[in-house]
Structure formats: C-alpha cells, structure tokens
Design an enzyme around this catalytic site. Structure first.
Site, PDB file in Angstrom:
ATOM      1  N   TYR A  35       0.836  -1.205   0.000  1.00  0.00           N
ATOM      2  CA  TYR A  35       0.000   0.000   0.000  1.00  0.00           C
ATOM      3  C   TYR A  35       0.875   1.260   0.000  1.00  0.00           C
ATOM      4  CZ  TYR A  35      -3.242   3.591   1.475  1.00  0.00           C
ATOM      5  OH  TYR A  35      -3.972   4.746   1.533  1.00  0.00           O
ATOM      6  N   ASP A  38       2.394   1.777  -3.320  1.00  0.00           N
ATOM      7  CA  ASP A  38       1.434   2.325  -4.291  1.00  0.00           C
ATOM      8  C   ASP A  38       1.192   3.813  -4.077  1.00  0.00           C
ATOM      9  OD1 ASP A  38       1.171  -0.048  -5.517  1.00  0.00           O
ATOM     10  OD2 ASP A  38      -0.729  -0.609  -4.576  1.00  0.00           O
ATOM     11  N   GLU A 113      25.381 -23.221 -15.273  1.00  0.00           N
ATOM     12  CA  GLU A 113      24.180 -22.397 -15.072  1.00  0.00           C
ATOM     13  C   GLU A 113      22.970 -23.151 -15.578  1.00  0.00           C
ATOM     14  OE1 GLU A 113      24.565 -18.775 -17.297  1.00  0.00           O
ATOM     15  OE2 GLU A 113      26.355 -18.224 -16.182  1.00  0.00           O
ATOM     16  N   LYS A 115      19.750 -23.530 -18.000  1.00  0.00           N
ATOM     17  CA  LYS A 115      19.370 -23.040 -19.323  1.00  0.00           C
ATOM     18  C   LYS A 115      17.883 -22.686 -19.246  1.00  0.00           C
ATOM     19  CE  LYS A 115      20.058 -23.962 -24.220  1.00  0.00           C
ATOM     20  NZ  LYS A 115      18.901 -23.255 -24.686  1.00  0.00           N
ATOM     21  N   ASP A 117      14.280 -21.512 -20.004  1.00  0.00           N
ATOM     22  CA  ASP A 117      13.485 -21.735 -21.213  1.00  0.00           C
ATOM     23  C   ASP A 117      12.585 -20.526 -21.444  1.00  0.00           C
ATOM     24  OD1 ASP A 117      12.585 -23.006 -23.403  1.00  0.00           O
ATOM     25  OD2 ASP A 117      11.397 -24.508 -22.354  1.00  0.00           O
ATOM     26  N   TYR A 224      22.620 -13.562 -18.052  1.00  0.00           N
ATOM     27  CA  TYR A 224      23.688 -14.541 -18.194  1.00  0.00           C
ATOM     28  C   TYR A 224      24.921 -14.028 -18.935  1.00  0.00           C
ATOM     29  CZ  TYR A 224      20.942 -15.495 -22.453  1.00  0.00           C
ATOM     30  OH  TYR A 224      20.226 -15.389 -23.597  1.00  0.00           O
ATOM     31  N   LYS A 315      21.283 -30.425 -23.017  1.00  0.00           N
ATOM     32  CA  LYS A 315      19.811 -30.371 -23.039  1.00  0.00           C
ATOM     33  C   LYS A 315      19.240 -31.618 -22.397  1.00  0.00           C
ATOM     34  CE  LYS A 315      17.830 -28.214 -26.440  1.00  0.00           C
ATOM     35  NZ  LYS A 315      17.014 -27.056 -26.735  1.00  0.00           N
ATOM     36  N   CYS A 409     -23.345 -35.569 -25.970  1.00  0.00           N
ATOM     37  CA  CYS A 409     -22.788 -35.113 -24.691  1.00  0.00           C
ATOM     38  C   CYS A 409     -22.827 -36.249 -23.662  1.00  0.00           C
ATOM     39  CB  CYS A 409     -23.585 -33.909 -24.188  1.00  0.00           C
ATOM     40  SG  CYS A 409     -23.052 -33.360 -22.558  1.00  0.00           S
ATOM     41  N   CYS A 412     -25.503 -35.146 -20.888  1.00  0.00           N
ATOM     42  CA  CYS A 412     -26.926 -34.906 -21.118  1.00  0.00           C
ATOM     43  C   CYS A 412     -27.440 -35.459 -22.441  1.00  0.00           C
ATOM     44  CB  CYS A 412     -27.232 -33.408 -21.014  1.00  0.00           C
ATOM     45  SG  CYS A 412     -26.637 -32.482 -22.441  1.00  0.00           S
ATOM     46  N   CYS A 427     -21.300 -28.907 -26.385  1.00  0.00           N
ATOM     47  CA  CYS A 427     -22.653 -29.354 -26.087  1.00  0.00           C
ATOM     48  C   CYS A 427     -23.502 -28.088 -26.069  1.00  0.00           C
ATOM     49  CB  CYS A 427     -22.706 -30.036 -24.723  1.00  0.00           C
ATOM     50  SG  CYS A 427     -24.405 -30.224 -24.148  1.00  0.00           S
ATOM     51  N   CYS A 433     -27.684 -28.937 -19.264  1.00  0.00           N
ATOM     52  CA  CYS A 433     -26.574 -29.878 -19.129  1.00  0.00           C
ATOM     53  C   CYS A 433     -25.901 -29.622 -17.769  1.00  0.00           C
ATOM     54  CB  CYS A 433     -25.617 -29.654 -20.295  1.00  0.00           C
ATOM     55  SG  CYS A 433     -24.174 -30.709 -20.261  1.00  0.00           S
TER      56      CYS A 433
HETATM   57  S1  IVH Z   1      24.735 -18.077 -22.825  1.00  0.00           S
HETATM   58  C1  IVH Z   1      26.722 -17.122 -27.126  1.00  0.00           C
HETATM   59  N1  IVH Z   1      23.412 -18.881 -20.765  1.00  0.00           N
HETATM   60  O1  IVH Z   1      19.992 -20.391 -24.881  1.00  0.00           O
HETATM   61  C2  IVH Z   1      25.480 -17.612 -26.500  1.00  0.00           C
HETATM   62  N2  IVH Z   1      22.270 -18.813 -22.832  1.00  0.00           N
HETATM   63  O2  IVH Z   1      20.938 -21.805 -27.329  1.00  0.00           O
HETATM   64  C3  IVH Z   1      25.440 -17.169 -25.100  1.00  0.00           C
HETATM   65  N3  IVH Z   1      19.924 -19.482 -22.683  1.00  0.00           N
HETATM   66  O3  IVH Z   1      20.063 -17.702 -27.103  1.00  0.00           O
HETATM   67  C4  IVH Z   1      24.267 -17.706 -24.431  1.00  0.00           C
HETATM   68  N4  IVH Z   1      19.893 -19.869 -20.537  1.00  0.00           N
HETATM   69  O4  IVH Z   1      18.512 -17.544 -25.130  1.00  0.00           O
HETATM   70  C5  IVH Z   1      23.367 -18.645 -22.074  1.00  0.00           C
HETATM   71  N5  IVH Z   1      22.380 -19.539 -18.809  1.00  0.00           N
HETATM   72  C6  IVH Z   1      22.317 -19.306 -20.107  1.00  0.00           C
HETATM   73  C7  IVH Z   1      21.143 -19.487 -20.857  1.00  0.00           C
HETATM   74  C8  IVH Z   1      21.165 -19.234 -22.229  1.00  0.00           C
HETATM   75  C9  IVH Z   1      19.174 -19.860 -21.640  1.00  0.00           C
HETATM   76  C10 IVH Z   1      19.422 -19.404 -24.083  1.00  0.00           C
HETATM   77  C11 IVH Z   1      19.745 -18.108 -24.766  1.00  0.00           C
HETATM   78  C12 IVH Z   1      20.480 -18.448 -25.997  1.00  0.00           C
HETATM   79  C13 IVH Z   1      20.154 -19.896 -26.181  1.00  0.00           C
HETATM   80  C14 IVH Z   1      21.315 -20.570 -26.876  1.00  0.00           C
END
Ligand code: IVH
Length: 670
Positions: A35, A38, A113, A115, A117, A224, A315, A409, A412, A427, A433
């Site tokens: 609050y 805001d 690290e 990856k 998504d 990253y 991956k 359905c 019903c 339906c 229903c």
């Molecule tokens: S380093 C030179 N670190 O994966 C590329 N990429 O397949 C440097 N991504 O386009 C990327 N997590 O969108 C890096 N910890 C991470 C990541 C990461 C996700 C994605 C990123 C990149 C794609 C590469």
C-alpha cells in the site's frame, strides 16, 4: 508546488521507489507495505501529470506500463546474439573437454548455469540508465521491445554502484510458473482459450503493443552475460556476482542456480542434480549451460560461425515414458466445450504419477490414430500437462478398437456441435446440461462477479444434487430450512449462506452482468457495457450497430450478446433475477447528480478505464460543463496519458487544477 520544488520531489520519489522496488523484487526483502509503495507511486504519477517535462523515460511509473508500441523497430545487434551447441550425454561433454584441453594449456574453470526456457534479450545501459532492450531476432538483428521490458520489475531502470558507462547485458525473459498459471486461470474465467506453454507465452507477451498488459502478466528475467565491460573482472562468474552490485537480479548460488566447477565430475554432478530437481523450480528450464570461466581462456577459444567454443548446452531429454491407454473420457466445461482426456495405466514421469493426459480435441485424436489399449508414449515437454506424443503401433492388438470422438454429450446426451472455424466440439444444451448449469452458478457466485460469501463449489454441488438449484436465480429462493438440511451444514453456515445471497443484491450492475456469464463478456467488457448502455433493458434490445459502437466491443462480442438475449430461457432468467431485486442498471447516484454544477472541465489525453467521451458524459450527467479549451475560468483539467505539453503548461500557468482519471473519479464519488 513550483517547478524547482517539483524537480526535487520527483527525484526523491524516484530514488525511493527504485530502492523499494529493488528490495521487493530483487532481494525479496521489502521494507514497506504494498500500500505504501502504491501511494508513493501515485504521488509520482500525479506530479508527472502536473509537470510533464519531469516525466522521465525511466521513471518508476513506467513499470505499470501504458506506452503503446505500434510497430517494433528493427535494431542491429552490436554484438551478434549467437546460439549454443547442444549436447545430450556425458560422452559429448567429455568430447568437449578434450577439445578444450587441446586448445588451452593449464586447468580450466567452468561455470554451470541453468538453461532458462524463455526468450533471449539484450539490454543496453548508458550512464546507468536502461536505454534499449532488443530481442534476439535472427541473431544479427532483433526488435526493439524497450517499453515492454521496462515493465519487468527485476530489471533495473537505473543502476547503482560502479557500473561501466556503456554496456549490454543479456539474459532470458521467462514466465514464472505461478504467474503463468494465474494467467490461465483468468483466461478460463473469461472463457478465453488457455495458453499451452510458458515460453511461447513469454515470447508473445513481449511483443504485445500495450505495455500495460505486459506489466500485468508478471514476466521475469535472469541475466547470463555482460558485453562491453569485460576488462573489469577476470571471469564470467565474477562478472555475474559483480552485476548484483549494480542492481541486477542474479541466479543464486545458495539455490545451486549457478556453480563454479573444476572437473568433468563436478559438471556432471550439477547436470544430474538439475535433471532430477528441475520439476521443482518455479520456472522452466530445458537444460544446463556450461561456460569456461576465465575471459582470457574464452578469448583463446573463440567462436565458430554460430556459437562460442567456450560454452556448451546440455539439453535434458524431454522425459518420455510408455504406458497403456485404458480409455478416453470426455469432460464438459462451463461453456459446453468438450475436452477428451486419455485415462492411462499409471506411470511415473517427472517425479509425479501420471494417470491422465489431455488429448485436446477431435483432430488431435485423429492425428495420433489412437486405438483403445494402445501402448502410447507420454511426454512432459514445455507444456505443463503431460501429453501423448505417439503410439507404439508394433504392440497394437489385432482386435483393438479405434478411438472415435463422441457425437453426444456424455452428461446430457445432446448432440454435439462443432462451429465453423473452431477446433472444439460443444454441447449446445446450455441450460439443461448439469456441468454447464453448475459451472454457470459457480461463475455467478465467484469473487469477481457477485462474490457471495458462505457458498463454494461443494455447496453448489450439494444444492444441485438435492435439486434445490438449477440456475443462478434459484439461489434467491433458497430458504434456511432447505440449506440447513444439507450434509455438513451447521446453523451458522446456513445463515451465512442466506445472508451472503441477500447481500449480493446490492452488487452493482457491472458485476451482475459479468456474473451472467455471457460468452466473451469478461470483467472489463461488462464494465464498458454497463456504463455505456446503462441497463439490462437497453443491452438486451440494443442493435448490433449500437453494440459495436461501444468502445472495445467488436463483432464477436456483439454477436454473442445478441445470441444470449435471443434465448427465451436467458430472458426468463434475467426477469427472475430482476424480480428478486438484483441491480440491473447503473444506479442513479453514479449516473446523475448535480455534483459538478457550475464547474467546467477540459478532458484531454488517453485514459485507462474510460474513453474520453465516456468521461465527458459522466461530467454532463453530473451537472458539469465540458469546454474545449483551457481558460482561467476552467475548474478542472482531467489529464490522461499523452496530453499535449502546451495544454498542461497553460493549465499550470493559469493555476487550473489538474486531476488524473483516478482523482476525477474520487471527486465524483466524494
Ligand atoms: S549463454 C553465445 N546462458 O539459450 C550464447 N544462454 O541456445 C550465449 N539461454 O540464445 C548464451 N539460458 O537464449 C546462455 N544460462 C544461459 C542461458 C542461455 C538460456 C538461451 C539463450 C540463448 C540460447 C542458446
């Protein structure tokens, strides 16, 4: 407040808001309440309205969005945005280690690290201020999505500490699962199709024209890599730690989101840990990234045409299991939409037992060519709900029965329909229903509609099973004796329920209208319709042209409203609700008064809840006068976004009070 006082105050509020934003979103350790936050923001918004020249491009008010990007301009990347080569096994990582050792002498350090998504983003900061944010695009040029990125609370708008003058930071924008699920829950409620996976939704969200919508969705970002500032630290890991001082949210070592390693075993340990644990993360990942840490080693290794040699992605395999399809059942939703669901022989997948998988619709079943008792492959990919991705036809029994989509359905028996251009079967028996009837009642009593205390899904079920309610109007005829007879219903809860229903009779028209559950009439649309047409009578008799003339009402909504009122059963329902005293028009006090008598207004700019014309109408129905230009006689200027600076200056010079949309509404309700 004069101009120089305003400058000071804007600076003070900006610093304070940036500080608290960082504590809340980056440190997860707030010092003040939502609050109070805001209130500070509102103060700054008001000042920026009053002194538009002080509204900075990187003001904390940008976080709530409002800027519209009609067309995303193309920007060439200063450093190309490369990709990573992918690996899927320990052997491939081992091969990479061998290649590295051939090129570099001595021991290497590795950073592991997650990856993430999501969608890659490059953000440029100049003199500590966020200047530009660009999507990956084709790697050499992307789209300028700065307005939208500024709404992401974990991305600082201005930096602190000893940051370089000009650098780019790269990271991944993603949809936290909690926010993704909330968005889908809201879409279910508004009868909009749900989004299938967080990554695509993050990508779509980032390219929306209205940054306000982006702000509401709650995207997040992990960083990253830093470009153009490498001289400062010896390696990648150290840089990541450093940027935290500048205000960025970095992956936490304590949660094992990032770790420094020295051996293949160490790297594999990180990979194996996250392969097991990834389903417990609050966001989706599709693997792990391993990077050589020291910058001088990275330079020695260099790049191929597509990717750095100093980094590699591991991956995760989309987890896939094989199990038997026992049967297909069909669920009927509130709107009558039929969803086929596969009932599977229970199987372990991604840490949970999977017994069901969505089959989406008839086309999907046909595409898979499913037979009962088939051995099917089930995957948990980017989607939240597991899905059947294929059939092991070698195991098909010779007498197996083809799965054919139902024609009636399951609840019903009504013949199903599939409207042109839609993938879903429906339906059409909306009023007879059971799951549709119950669903409509549940929607009506829901928090965003009539918000009736003391009644939930279970009570609706029980009342329905007892034959006490068939539709929302029946609620208003329930008696204490009927309710108290239900199983597990004490006197007190029965009283609460009856009181709650009674109290709902004071809910404003817009809530009732939303509660009716007319297809495509969500909360906002209901509000617009209520304020424009003013009564259910006017709404039910409005022509198509009258409906589409209302701000934001298109053909689809107009048609749906007309179809609704063409149904005898719906008209009867509305009549019964009216006879029970529900509010079916915009109440007089909101609509007409002499509150603004003798006052003159200038309405200018773009507003959030109302259109300019709607605001003018409110002024007139409350006795005020709309005038075209500002003079010393003007009582108020109602200022929206994008109001011309000359107008604002004139108002300020003449000492005319400037109010925002919210402040105007506050005046009205005073
Ligand atoms: S380093 C030179 N670190 O994966 C590329 N990429 O397949 C440097 N991504 O386009 C990327 N997590 O969108 C890096 N910890 C991470 C990541 C990461 C996700 C994605 C990123 C990149 C794609 C590469």
């Amino acid at each position: 407040m004069n101009h120089s006082e305003a400058i000071k105050e804007v600076n003070r509020l900006t610093n304070e808001l940036n500080y608290h934003n960082h504590l809340y979103y980056v440190e997860s350790n707030p010092e003040i309440s939502d609050y109070d936050f805001d209130m500070l923001l509102k103060k700054l918004q008001a000042l920026e309205g009053q002194f538009p020249d002080l509204a900075d491009d990187n003001s904390p008010t940008k976080r709530v969005g409002g800027d519209i990007t009609k067309k995303f301009e193309t920007v060439v990347h200063k450093y190309p945005m490369l990709s990573l080569s992918n690996t899927y096994s320990k052997e491939e990582i081992e091969d990479w280690f061998v290649r590295l050792k051939k090129q570099v002498d001595g021991d290497l350090e590795y950073v592991c690290e997650l990856k993430y998504d999501g969608v890659a983003i490059g953000i440029q900061y100049v003199n500590g201020r966020l200047k530009q944010a660009v999507t990956r695009g084709d790697g050499s040029q992307g789209e300028n999505v700065t307005n939208n990125v500024k709404t992401i609370r974990t991305i600082p708008l201005s930096l602190s500490g000893d940051y370089p003058d000009d650098f780019e930071i790269r990271g991944e924008i993603f949809f936290p699962l909690k926010n993704f699920e909330a968005l889908n829950a809201q879409r279910r409620e508004n009868e909009e199709p749900e989004f299938a996976n967080p990554r695509n939704t993050a990508s779509g969200t980032l390219k929306m024209q209205d940054s306000k919508v982006v702000a509401e969705r709650g995207l997040d970002c992990f960083l990253y890599g830093v470009y153009g500032a490498t001289g400062l630290q010896s390696g990648h890991f150290e840089t990541v730690q450093k940027v935290a001082d500048w205000g960025f949210k970095i992956p936490k070592e304590s949660l094992r989101y990032i770790e420094k390693k020295h051996t293949l075993d160490g790297v594999m340990d990180f990979i194996n840990y996250w392969n097991e644990e990834r389903d417990n993360l609050p966001f989706q990942i599709d693997g792990v990234v391993i990077k050589v840490n020291q910058y001088h080693n990275q330079e020695e290794l260099g790049f191929t045409a597509k990717s750095p040699r100093w980094a590699i992605a591991y991956k995760f395999k989309a987890e896939r299991v094989e199990t038997v399809l026992n049967s297909v059942v069909y669920q009927v939703g509130r709107t009558g939409a039929i969803t086929p669901v596969a009932i599977l022989e229970p199987v372990q997948l991604g840490g949970t037992t999977v017994k069901r998988a969505s089959l989406h619709n008839a086309d999907q079943i046909q595409k898979l060519g499913l037979y009962l008792s088939d051995s099917v492959y089930v995957e948990k990919g980017g989607e939240i709900i597991p899905k059947i991705v294929g059939v092991n036809t070698a195991l098909r029994k010779s007498d197996a029965e083809l799965v054919e989509f139902i024609e009636h359905c399951p609840e019903c028996e009504t013949e199903l329909v599939r409207r042109e251009g839609e993938v879903q079967h429906y339906c059409p028996n909306e009023t007879g229903c059971p799951p549709q009837m119950k669903g409509k009642i549940e929607h009506f009593i829901g928090r965003k509609a009539m918000d009736i205390d003391g009644i939930g899904t279970e009570t609706v079920d029980a009342l329905f099973e007892e034959g006490l309610i068939r539709n929302m109007a029946d609620l208003y005829e329930l008696t204490f004796d009927q309710v108290v007879d239900l199983e597990r219903m004490a006197d007190k809860s029965a009283n609460n329920l009856i009181d709650g229903i009674e109290a709902s009779k004071t809910k404003p028209f817009e809530k009732v209208l939303f509660g009716l559950g007319i297809r495509f009439v969500g909360e906002t649309v209901a509000k617009k319709l209520a304020y424009s047409l003013k009564s259910i009578e006017a709404l039910s008799t409005a022509t198509f042209d009258e409906l589409v003339a209302v701000d934001e009402i298109g053909d689809k909504i107009a048609m749906s409203i007309q179809t609704y009122f063409q149904e005898e059963a719906n008209r009867e329902l509305v009549q019964r609700l009216l006879s029970h005293g529900l509010i079916m028009e915009v109440e007089e006090k909101e609509n007409a008064s002499n509150k603004f008598e003798g006052l003159s207004f200038v309405v200018s700019g773009v507003f959030n809840a109302f259109s300019r014309n709607e605001l003018k109408e409110i002024i007139e129905t409350n006795g005020g006068k709309n005038v075209g230009s500002i003079s010393s006689k003007t009582s108020y200027v109602v200022a929206g976004d994008k109001m011309g600076p000359s107008k604002l200056k004139k108002a300020t010079d003449l000492g005319v009070t400037i109010v925002s949309e919210d402040e105007f509404l506050a005046l009205l309700n005073k």
